[in-house]
Design a protein around this motif. Sequence first.
Motif, PDB file in Angstrom:
ATOM      1  N   LYS A   1       0.792  -1.358   0.013  1.00  0.00           N
ATOM      2  CA  LYS A   1      -0.035   0.057   0.138  1.00  0.00           C
ATOM      3  C   LYS A   1       0.753   1.204   0.155  1.00  0.00           C
ATOM      4  O   LYS A   1       0.609   2.339   0.667  1.00  0.00           O
ATOM      5  N   LEU A   2       1.932   1.267  -0.551  1.00  0.00           N
ATOM      6  CA  LEU A   2       3.029   2.468  -0.686  1.00  0.00           C
ATOM      7  C   LEU A   2       2.934   3.119  -2.010  1.00  0.00           C
ATOM      8  O   LEU A   2       3.322   4.496  -2.318  1.00  0.00           O
ATOM      9  N   LEU A   3       2.494   2.505  -3.209  1.00  0.00           N
ATOM     10  CA  LEU A   3       2.243   3.194  -4.496  1.00  0.00           C
ATOM     11  C   LEU A   3       1.036   3.874  -4.713  1.00  0.00           C
ATOM     12  O   LEU A   3       0.267   3.126  -4.491  1.00  0.00           O
ATOM     13  N   ASP A   4       1.166   5.003  -4.973  1.00  0.00           N
ATOM     14  CA  ASP A   4      -0.186   5.879  -5.131  1.00  0.00           C
ATOM     15  C   ASP A   4      -0.156   6.150  -6.759  1.00  0.00           C
ATOM     16  O   ASP A   4       0.345   7.109  -7.111  1.00  0.00           O
ATOM     17  N   ALA A   5      -0.805   5.308  -7.724  1.00  0.00           N
ATOM     18  CA  ALA A   5      -1.001   5.576  -8.851  1.00  0.00           C
ATOM     19  C   ALA A   5      -1.655   7.003  -9.296  1.00  0.00           C
ATOM     20  O   ALA A   5      -2.383   7.376  -8.604  1.00  0.00           O
ATOM     21  N   LYS A   6      -1.014   7.694 -10.031  1.00  0.00           N
ATOM     22  CA  LYS A   6      -1.299   9.146 -10.399  1.00  0.00           C
ATOM     23  C   LYS A   6      -1.552   9.170 -11.815  1.00  0.00           C
ATOM     24  O   LYS A   6      -2.887   9.508 -12.166  1.00  0.00           O
ATOM     25  N   ILE A   7      -1.201   8.447 -12.609  1.00  0.00           N
ATOM     26  CA  ILE A   7      -1.460   8.598 -14.228  1.00  0.00           C
ATOM     27  C   ILE A   7      -1.209   7.297 -14.755  1.00  0.00           C
ATOM     28  O   ILE A   7      -0.198   6.575 -14.413  1.00  0.00           O
ATOM     29  N   VAL A   8      -2.413   6.940 -15.582  1.00  0.00           N
ATOM     30  CA  VAL A   8      -2.307   5.663 -16.484  1.00  0.00           C
ATOM     31  C   VAL A   8      -2.213   5.919 -17.791  1.00  0.00           C
ATOM     32  O   VAL A   8      -3.099   6.801 -18.278  1.00  0.00           O
ATOM     33  N   SER A   9      -1.352   5.538 -18.709  1.00  0.00           N
ATOM     34  CA  SER A   9      -1.193   6.050 -20.065  1.00  0.00           C
ATOM     35  C   SER A   9      -1.210   4.832 -21.074  1.00  0.00           C
ATOM     36  O   SER A   9      -0.422   4.073 -21.082  1.00  0.00           O
ATOM     37  N   VAL A  10      -2.240   4.669 -21.920  1.00  0.00           N
ATOM     38  CA  VAL A  10      -2.536   3.801 -22.919  1.00  0.00           C
ATOM     39  C   VAL A  10      -2.804   4.320 -24.198  1.00  0.00           C
ATOM     40  O   VAL A  10      -3.845   5.243 -24.293  1.00  0.00           O
ATOM     41  N   GLY A  11      -2.185   3.923 -25.224  1.00  0.00           N
ATOM     42  CA  GLY A  11      -2.477   4.407 -26.725  1.00  0.00           C
ATOM     43  C   GLY A  11      -2.429   5.950 -26.999  1.00  0.00           C
ATOM     44  O   GLY A  11      -3.228   6.483 -27.536  1.00  0.00           O
ATOM     45  N   GLY A  12      -1.669   6.525 -26.049  1.00  0.00           N
ATOM     46  CA  GLY A  12      -1.540   7.985 -26.197  1.00  0.00           C
ATOM     47  C   GLY A  12      -2.620   8.876 -25.571  1.00  0.00           C
ATOM     48  O   GLY A  12      -2.478   9.964 -25.766  1.00  0.00           O
ATOM     49  N   GLU A  13      -3.117   8.286 -24.740  1.00  0.00           N
ATOM     50  CA  GLU A  13      -4.249   8.968 -23.641  1.00  0.00           C
ATOM     51  C   GLU A  13      -3.855   8.778 -22.213  1.00  0.00           C
ATOM     52  O   GLU A  13      -3.527   7.811 -21.984  1.00  0.00           O
ATOM     53  N   ALA A  14      -4.057   9.771 -21.681  1.00  0.00           N
ATOM     54  CA  ALA A  14      -3.624   9.934 -20.191  1.00  0.00           C
ATOM     55  C   ALA A  14      -5.060   9.316 -19.263  1.00  0.00           C
ATOM     56  O   ALA A  14      -5.969  10.434 -19.769  1.00  0.00           O
ATOM     57  N   PHE A  15      -4.889   8.527 -18.357  1.00  0.00           N
ATOM     58  CA  PHE A  15      -6.335   8.350 -17.370  1.00  0.00           C
ATOM     59  C   PHE A  15      -5.872   8.741 -16.174  1.00  0.00           C
ATOM     60  O   PHE A  15      -4.604   8.591 -15.755  1.00  0.00           O
ATOM     61  N   GLY A  16      -6.752   8.722 -15.387  1.00  0.00           N
ATOM     62  CA  GLY A  16      -6.703   8.908 -14.032  1.00  0.00           C
ATOM     63  C   GLY A  16      -6.391   7.584 -13.256  1.00  0.00           C
ATOM     64  O   GLY A  16      -6.448   6.527 -13.592  1.00  0.00           O
ATOM     65  N   PRO A  17      -6.016   7.798 -11.984  1.00  0.00           N
ATOM     66  CA  PRO A  17      -5.852   6.487 -11.184  1.00  0.00           C
ATOM     67  C   PRO A  17      -7.004   5.382 -11.127  1.00  0.00           C
ATOM     68  O   PRO A  17      -6.553   4.382 -10.875  1.00  0.00           O
ATOM     69  N   GLU A  18      -8.032   5.788 -11.087  1.00  0.00           N
ATOM     70  CA  GLU A  18      -9.307   4.892 -11.249  1.00  0.00           C
ATOM     71  C   GLU A  18      -9.035   3.917 -12.304  1.00  0.00           C
ATOM     72  O   GLU A  18     -10.058   2.657 -12.325  1.00  0.00           O
ATOM     73  N   GLU A  19      -8.325   3.995 -13.486  1.00  0.00           N
ATOM     74  CA  GLU A  19      -8.418   3.109 -14.606  1.00  0.00           C
ATOM     75  C   GLU A  19      -7.204   2.208 -14.539  1.00  0.00           C
ATOM     76  O   GLU A  19      -7.179   1.255 -15.301  1.00  0.00           O
ATOM     77  N   LEU A  20      -6.613   2.197 -13.263  1.00  0.00           N
ATOM     78  CA  LEU A  20      -5.660   1.245 -13.177  1.00  0.00           C
ATOM     79  C   LEU A  20      -6.053  -0.196 -13.127  1.00  0.00           C
ATOM     80  O   LEU A  20      -5.418  -1.065 -13.701  1.00  0.00           O
ATOM     81  N   GLU A  21      -7.017  -0.360 -12.461  1.00  0.00           N
ATOM     82  CA  GLU A  21      -7.800  -1.616 -12.415  1.00  0.00           C
ATOM     83  C   GLU A  21      -8.055  -2.274 -13.591  1.00  0.00           C
ATOM     84  O   GLU A  21      -7.856  -3.327 -13.821  1.00  0.00           O
ATOM     85  N   ARG A  22      -8.906  -1.318 -14.390  1.00  0.00           N
ATOM     86  CA  ARG A  22      -9.184  -1.991 -15.694  1.00  0.00           C
ATOM     87  C   ARG A  22      -8.007  -2.050 -16.638  1.00  0.00           C
ATOM     88  O   ARG A  22      -8.299  -3.210 -17.345  1.00  0.00           O
ATOM     89  N   VAL A  23      -7.103  -1.389 -16.671  1.00  0.00           N
ATOM     90  CA  VAL A  23      -5.872  -1.649 -17.388  1.00  0.00           C
ATOM     91  C   VAL A  23      -5.104  -2.815 -16.974  1.00  0.00           C
ATOM     92  O   VAL A  23      -4.748  -3.669 -17.758  1.00  0.00           O
ATOM     93  N   ALA A  24      -5.207  -3.013 -15.692  1.00  0.00           N
ATOM     94  CA  ALA A  24      -4.643  -4.326 -15.185  1.00  0.00           C
ATOM     95  C   ALA A  24      -5.105  -5.577 -15.479  1.00  0.00           C
ATOM     96  O   ALA A  24      -4.735  -6.761 -15.446  1.00  0.00           O
ATOM     97  N   LYS A  25      -6.424  -5.344 -15.642  1.00  0.00           N
ATOM     98  CA  LYS A  25      -7.226  -6.767 -16.003  1.00  0.00           C
ATOM     99  C   LYS A  25      -7.332  -7.182 -17.551  1.00  0.00           C
ATOM    100  O   LYS A  25      -7.820  -8.038 -18.338  1.00  0.00           O
TER     101      LYS A  25
END
Length: 175
Positions: free
Chosen positions: A104-128
């Motif tokens: 519980k030490l890493l706090d995701a800030k940005i997730v980027s896929v395909g030239g688009e940046a997403f918020g940390p709420e998308e981490l779960e979707r990308v991980a799946k």
Amino acid sequence: MALTLEQKKQVVAEVSEVAANAYSAVAAEYHGIEVGQMTQLRSAAREKGVVLKVVKNSLAKRAFEGTDFECMSDGLTGPLILAFAMEDLGSAARVVKDFNKEHKLLDAKIVSVGGEAFGPEELERVAKLPTRDEALAILMATMKAPVTKLARTMKEVPGKFVRTVAAVKDAKEAA
């Protein structure tokens, strides 16, 4: 210790090369991570084909110029670790997510896929997202299904005929 101009250019070139070849990236704050935990994170990342980089944000912004991750530049603030997925789309997100399950030490800030940046709420979707092998297995199962159903249907016609003949034979024997 401050970096010289040559060292900064080298770091920018190195990160730029990694970013140019990566499928996705995750930027996460890493407050409170001890050396042993960081070593554990790096080891897990290497196993999954993820490259971890800790670079000054100003150098990362320069390295991202001209890559798919240029969209992340606005959100690069604070102490960040950059995770680049080199083998499949979701591997960087999976590494961050799996590490967070334990520490519980890493706090995701940005997730980027395909030239688009997403918020940390998308981490779960990308991980799946499935790995390459999983995606190929799903594709092959989808392609195989119609052929299998056709073969079952074709086999059922003579099977039904045989059962009908057997039922007629049993009826005649009983009479």
